[in-house]
Design a protein around this motif. Sequence first.
Motif: not given
Length: 305
Positions: A110-112, A173-174, A61, A106-108, A114-115, A177
């Motif tokens: 793989q936002w989807n 921001n993540v 991440l 905050e992850p740099d 991670f969410t 999302l």
Amino acid sequence: MREPEGLYELTPHAEDVPTGIPLVAGLTGFADAGSAVQQLAEYLAETVDLVPIAVFDDDELLDYRARRPIIEFEEDHLTSFTPASLVLSLGRDEIGKPFLLLTGYEPDFQWNRFTAAVIGLLDRFGVTSTTWVQSVPMPVPHTRPMQVTVGGTRRDLIDSMSAWRPTTRVPSNVLHLLEYRLAEQERQVAEFVLLVPHYLSDTELPAAVSKGLEVVSAATGLLFPIDALRDRSRDFFARVDEQVAGNEELGALVKALEDRHDAYMAGNPLRSPLVDGEGEVPSADELAAELEKFLAIRRSHDDDA
């Protein structure tokens, strides 16, 4: 997409998490005016007994070159390496009420995924609501109570606490999302944006921490120790006032911000139901005393009946 569960490891303490508790979140890496989120996480780590429940994988991440870990060097050798961390923890407030806390970077990447991982953890632990905090710089005076913008699905909080309701496009921001996905599922989620005086946004502002705790309390019913923060905030603003008094240009700026703030708030008189006449949240002891008083009155009425 790879399984979201691969982004974290559960600790043995995950078995101790009770169901039906709230999640509080704040991640650093975007804006964070007044270092509100960073200070909030540090303050809770100092005052609340936190136990890690799920630890996220930095190598998946984090962009190390964008946020390089700290290395300690002593004369001729390295003495420590401090990696970043992104952790879901279990904590208890001043009266023992449990909650989950998501803090760290905050992850740099793989936002989807991670969410999806966070939502999976919310399902696993039966989380009842999600509350998250961020802060942005705004042209507001430090001489007035700090205000917030409220987003999410908690209409009660939006109506009672959101002082500024813009229609705008902003970098996300993540946790935006995450909020969006939770709203799609019609879950309880509240976002609080602290509106920090822009001329103090590069400082560590104690008032931002106490305001963050206030809004979290309003959303969750959790109680946190804030007396020390109040003292620090008064001392901090006393020093700011001294500087303003000694600088005519700065004094004129603050006066202009006060006039604009007061004109705006005159048509938008919002106050949190938890704050007192000075715009501060009562301490846990004060709330407990009020509760005892209420219960005593109620017992008296029951006896009379």
